[in-house]
Design a protein around this motif. Structure first.
Motif, PDB file in Angstrom:
ATOM      1  N   SER A   6      -6.746  -9.093   4.855  1.00  0.00           N
ATOM      2  CA  SER A   6      -6.158  -7.788   4.522  1.00  0.00           C
ATOM      3  C   SER A   6      -5.180  -7.402   5.611  1.00  0.00           C
ATOM      4  O   SER A   6      -5.425  -7.646   6.791  1.00  0.00           O
ATOM      5  CB  SER A   6      -7.262  -6.729   4.441  1.00  0.00           C
ATOM      6  N   THR A   7      -4.092  -6.781   5.207  1.00  0.00           N
ATOM      7  CA  THR A   7      -3.182  -6.161   6.176  1.00  0.00           C
ATOM      8  C   THR A   7      -3.272  -4.646   6.026  1.00  0.00           C
ATOM      9  O   THR A   7      -3.721  -3.926   6.924  1.00  0.00           O
ATOM     10  CB  THR A   7      -1.725  -6.632   5.948  1.00  0.00           C
ATOM     11  N   ARG A   8      -2.871  -4.138   4.859  1.00  0.00           N
ATOM     12  CA  ARG A   8      -2.769  -2.690   4.640  1.00  0.00           C
ATOM     13  C   ARG A   8      -4.111  -1.972   4.629  1.00  0.00           C
ATOM     14  O   ARG A   8      -4.262  -0.930   5.271  1.00  0.00           O
ATOM     15  CB  ARG A   8      -2.087  -2.394   3.287  1.00  0.00           C
ATOM     16  N   THR A   9      -5.059  -2.504   3.880  1.00  0.00           N
ATOM     17  CA  THR A   9      -6.310  -1.753   3.698  1.00  0.00           C
ATOM     18  C   THR A   9      -7.027  -1.608   5.038  1.00  0.00           C
ATOM     19  O   THR A   9      -7.400  -0.502   5.441  1.00  0.00           O
ATOM     20  CB  THR A   9      -7.208  -2.473   2.661  1.00  0.00           C
ATOM     21  N   ARG A  68     -14.726  -5.425   2.481  1.00  0.00           N
ATOM     22  CA  ARG A  68     -13.929  -6.256   1.557  1.00  0.00           C
ATOM     23  C   ARG A  68     -14.609  -7.612   1.500  1.00  0.00           C
ATOM     24  O   ARG A  68     -14.973  -8.186   2.540  1.00  0.00           O
ATOM     25  CB  ARG A  68     -12.490  -6.402   2.037  1.00  0.00           C
ATOM     26  N   HIS A  91     -10.842  -2.091  -6.560  1.00  0.00           N
ATOM     27  CA  HIS A  91     -10.255  -1.696  -5.270  1.00  0.00           C
ATOM     28  C   HIS A  91      -9.997  -0.186  -5.381  1.00  0.00           C
ATOM     29  O   HIS A  91      -8.857   0.265  -5.489  1.00  0.00           O
ATOM     30  CB  HIS A  91      -8.973  -2.482  -5.039  1.00  0.00           C
ATOM     31  N   GLN A 112      -7.393   1.852  -3.298  1.00  0.00           N
ATOM     32  CA  GLN A 112      -5.989   1.563  -3.640  1.00  0.00           C
ATOM     33  C   GLN A 112      -5.585   2.414  -4.855  1.00  0.00           C
ATOM     34  O   GLN A 112      -4.486   2.980  -4.894  1.00  0.00           O
ATOM     35  CB  GLN A 112      -5.812   0.072  -3.950  1.00  0.00           C
ATOM     36  N   PRO A 166       1.027  -2.711  -5.032  1.00  0.00           N
ATOM     37  CA  PRO A 166      -0.012  -2.550  -4.006  1.00  0.00           C
ATOM     38  C   PRO A 166       0.282  -3.389  -2.761  1.00  0.00           C
ATOM     39  O   PRO A 166      -0.270  -3.113  -1.700  1.00  0.00           O
ATOM     40  CB  PRO A 166      -1.292  -3.008  -4.714  1.00  0.00           C
TER      41      PRO A 166
HETATM   42  N1   CP Z   1      -3.001  -3.462  -1.111  1.00  0.00           N
HETATM   43  C1   CP Z   1      -3.880  -4.198  -0.408  1.00  0.00           C
HETATM   44  O1   CP Z   1      -5.101  -4.216  -0.672  1.00  0.00           O
HETATM   45  O2   CP Z   1      -3.299  -4.884   0.630  1.00  0.00           O
HETATM   46  P1   CP Z   1      -4.074  -5.784   1.674  1.00  0.00           P
HETATM   47  O3   CP Z   1      -4.682  -6.945   0.920  1.00  0.00           O
HETATM   48  O4   CP Z   1      -3.057  -6.212   2.680  1.00  0.00           O
HETATM   49  O5   CP Z   1      -5.173  -4.944   2.282  1.00  0.00           O
END
Ligand code: CP
Length: 307
Positions: free
Chosen positions: A53-56, A105, A133, A136, A264
């Motif tokens: 994951s980056t954003r979450t 996650r 998710h 999101q 997303p």
């Molecule tokens: N939108 C999202 O879940 O991005 P990541 O997988 O980078 O967390």
């Protein structure tokens, strides 16, 4: 007013009522307008990321730190004792005793529900397999409301991998609580699962299936692009890559002036990067909104009452 979200697990959008969703969106809007700094003082949030994951992960981390909380956890399951054979249940049992809330996650559908059954602290599902998710979806709703100034009456096209895209599954469940019309654009083998059609029908939400972006672009307010979940496709489904919908500038010539493109993220090749600077692109603002939305959610789950 009583905070009905206090100490709640957020595993699926179905765990939330329409009113609870609106409460989260309202607080996110308030925090975006007037940032706070102490709503998570003395709180420890555990991040259990068994999948990339980056954003979450980083938006949950930013949200927590900016509100005075602290983060423990891991971003790489290769470095924890599951490598030695420890079960998910035991891992959660232990982390439960170190923290005030668990964000998880996991690549397996249902892992977050299992964690919520074991933990007596709130558990937030940050994505489980191809299932859900929910945070999101909340941030998608927040962003739709922000850029369209309303939720009811919106026309939204969901494009890409609607079978395995967990953000799509949660977003459909969330939008079913509002008056939102769906255009579903996907390769045939990757269309929306039938249980979600049934949910839309049960909620009297209009939806239709399409093979071409061109035929619907002039009708929509939100174009929600998604990547193919290549890591989850079987051999037959991999052929869908040949019929993937790629968004290029020419396709936007018939777009309504208010159209906004969401995604997303991560993006792979489904949106031409030259679109990033167009007035239609809103996916990086959407990613930035993650901090406000997750601040609102953590605040409501961890504070019995808010002054
Ligand atoms: N939108 C999202 O879940 O991005 P990541 O997988 O980078 O967390």
């Amino acid at each position: 007013m009583k905070n009905t979200l206090y100490q709640k697990d957020i595993v699926s959008i179905k765990d939330l009522t329409r009113d609870q969703i609106l409460t989260i969106l309202k607080l996110a809007e308030k925090l975006k307008k007037k940032p706070a700094s102490n709503l998570l003082n003395n709180k420890i949030i555990a991040h259990c990321f068994f999948e990339a994951s980056t954003r979450t992960r980083l938006s949950f981390e930013t949200a927590t730190i900016k509100l005075g909380g602290k983060v423990i956890g891991f971003a790489d399951p290769e470095n924890i004792s599951t490598k030695k054979g420890e079960s998910l249940a035991d891992t959660i049992q232990v982390i439960n005793s170190y923290s005030d809330l668990i964000v998880i996650r996991h690549p397996k559908d249902g892992a977050a529900r299992l964690a919520a059954e074991i933990s007596d602290k709130p558990v937030i599902n940050a994505g489980d397999g191809a299932n859900q998710h929910p945070t999101q979806a909340l941030l998608d709703l927040f962003t739709i409301q922000e850029c369209q100034k309303k939720l009811a009456g919106i026309n939204i096209a969901l494009v890409g991998d609607l079978k395995y895209g967990r953000t799509v599954h949660s977003l459909v469940e969330a939008c079913a609580l509002f008056d939102i019309r769906f255009f579903l654009v996907a390769p045939e083998s990757l269309t929306l699962p039938p249980q979600l059609w049934n949910l839309l029908k049960a909620n009297n939400i209009k939806f239709s299936f399409h093979q071409s972006l061109d035929e619907i672009i002039s009708k929509i307010d939100i174009l929600y692009m998604t990547r193919l979940q290549r890591e989850r496709l079987d051999k037959t489904e991999q052929q869908a890559q040949n019929s993937q919908h790629i968004l290029v500038p020419a396709l936007l010539t018939k777009a309504k002036a208010n159209l906004k493109i969401l995604h997303p993220l991560p993006r792979v090749d489904e949106i031409d990067p030259t679109i990033d600077k167009s007035p239609f692109a809103y996916y990086f603002q959407q990613a930035a909104n993650a901090v406000w939305l997750r601040q609102a959610l953590l605040t409501l789950l961890l504070n019995r009452s808010l002054s």
